[in-house]
Write an enzyme that holds these catalytic residues in place. Structure first.
Site, PDB file in Angstrom:
ATOM      1  N   PRO A   1     -69.794  54.597  87.230  1.00 22.84           N
ATOM      2  CA  PRO A   1     -68.844  55.605  87.607  1.00 22.84           C
ATOM      3  C   PRO A   1     -69.575  56.885  88.003  1.00 22.84           C
ATOM      4  CG  PRO A   1     -68.312  54.639  85.481  1.00 22.84           C
ATOM      5  CD  PRO A   1     -69.477  53.923  86.023  1.00 22.84           C
ATOM      6  N   GLU A   2     -69.197  57.429  89.104  1.00 20.43           N
ATOM      7  CA  GLU A   2     -69.707  58.739  89.522  1.00 20.43           C
ATOM      8  C   GLU A   2     -68.672  59.776  89.101  1.00 20.43           C
ATOM      9  OE1 GLU A   2     -71.160  58.561  93.586  1.00 20.43           O
ATOM     10  OE2 GLU A   2     -71.341  56.392  93.452  1.00 20.43           O
TER      11      GLU A   2
ATOM     12  N   ARG B   1     -73.666  46.411  80.128  1.00 17.21           N
ATOM     13  CA  ARG B   1     -75.076  46.541  80.512  1.00 17.21           C
ATOM     14  C   ARG B   1     -75.863  47.483  79.609  1.00 17.21           C
ATOM     15  NH1 ARG B   1     -75.642  47.165  86.938  1.00 17.21           N
ATOM     16  NH2 ARG B   1     -77.849  47.326  86.492  1.00 17.21           N
TER      17      ARG B   1
ATOM     18  N   HIS C   1     -69.340  43.070  73.820  1.00 18.32           N
ATOM     19  CA  HIS C   1     -69.900  44.359  74.257  1.00 18.32           C
ATOM     20  C   HIS C   1     -69.099  45.567  73.791  1.00 18.32           C
ATOM     21  CE1 HIS C   1     -72.363  41.695  76.591  1.00 18.32           C
ATOM     22  NE2 HIS C   1     -71.367  41.341  77.364  1.00 18.32           N
TER      23      HIS C   1
END
Length: 266
Positions: A2-3, A105, A86
DNA sequence: CCTAAGTCCTGAGTGC
DNA sequence: TGCACTCAGGACTTAG
């Protein structure tokens, strides 16, 4: 990751879930993010007062220590009792809800701020792109320092200006009509002024659309963003430029996949 | 095998 | 020469 538009969208969603809530207890299910998640015992009983954003970081203010969170590439927040692969941190609220941070990740960050509210990760960050401190002078000064590096790499440098990542850097360069691989020192001041305008414009439009969903980004409520449907160049290699019909090109700049129109951008 | 929204570290290069 | 900075490349990780 996400930016800025995606982080801002998550911030707004988290604020709806958390502002005014009280934490019964917080727990790390697995601590191995980019840095080890610290002991969260100090969050028991705190009230959550605000959810803020600085650069691509989220800051959850509480009546105790503030939480600093970065989504990395795949970080997500959701509400729900179900434990998924996760899941890293769960906030159990007094009202019974379970709010979870999940990061497949593990490039994300989950830490506590110092007593003064600061954190080393926030030191040295450039101005917010949508704030008054970001203007043509910022990019002109940066272009003098980074004169041999690619323009696109320069605007993705979080010490120059925050929040611009790989997608919006390509999109902003397209809107400004500048080739992303051009050495920053060879781009004139007027063109840098234009780039400031286009960075602000593309980020603001993307926020209004709830960000861009590529792969697994989701808003806190589970909905996809919509801005990916408006990309001019990102991910459109070989397709026709919507402005001139030329084939969009792709190359690696600063180690990141980059997209541009050979005719509209010079 | 390839690719992916980010950041950090390393080492070579540059310039004062 | 020394120093501080720039800049490119790789590493981290899992999933599709």
């Amino acid at each position: 990751m996400p930016e800025l538009p995606e982080v801002e969208t998550v911030r707004a969603g988290l604020e709806l879930l958390l502002a005014g809530a009280r934490v019964r207890h917080a727990r790390a299910l697995r601590k191995d993010l980019r840095t080890a998640i610290p002991d969260l015992a100090g969050l028991a009983g705190v009230g959550i007062t605000a959810v803020r954003r600085r650069a691509k970081y989220l800051l959850l203010d509480t009546t105790g220590p503030s939480i600093l969170n970065h989504l990395g590439m795949t970080g997500k927040w959701r509400e729900g009792a179900e434990v998924r692969a996760h899941d890293h941190v769960e906030l159990h609220l007094l009202d019974g809800r379970r709010i979870v941070f999940n990061d497949a990740r593990r490039f994300g960050l989950f830490e506590l701020c110092r007593a003064d509210g600061g954190h080393d990760a926030l030191d040295g960050l450039g101005p917010e792109p949508l704030g008054d401190a970001f203007d043509g002078r910022v990019l002109r000064a940066a272009a003098r320092r980074h004169r041999r590096s690619a323009l696109k790499a320069m605007i993705m440098d979080q010490r120059v200006v925050v929040g611009v990542g790989n997608i919006y850097a390509s999109e902003a360069c397209f809107r400004a009509g500048i080739r992303p691989g051009l050495a920053a020192g060879r781009v004139g001041g007027a063109r840098l002024d234009r780039l400031v305008t286009e960075i602000r414009g593309v980020l603001a439009e993307a926020i209004a659309k709830g960000g861009s969903t590529i792969g697994d980004y989701r808003q806190v409520n589970g909905l996809s963003g919509l801005f990916q449907n408006q990309f001019s160049v990102y991910g459109r290699e070989g397709e026709a430029c919507r402005a001139c019909g030329s084939r969009i090109r792709q190359s690696v700049i600063g180690g990141r996949s980059s997209f541009w129109c050979p005719r509209c951008q010079r």
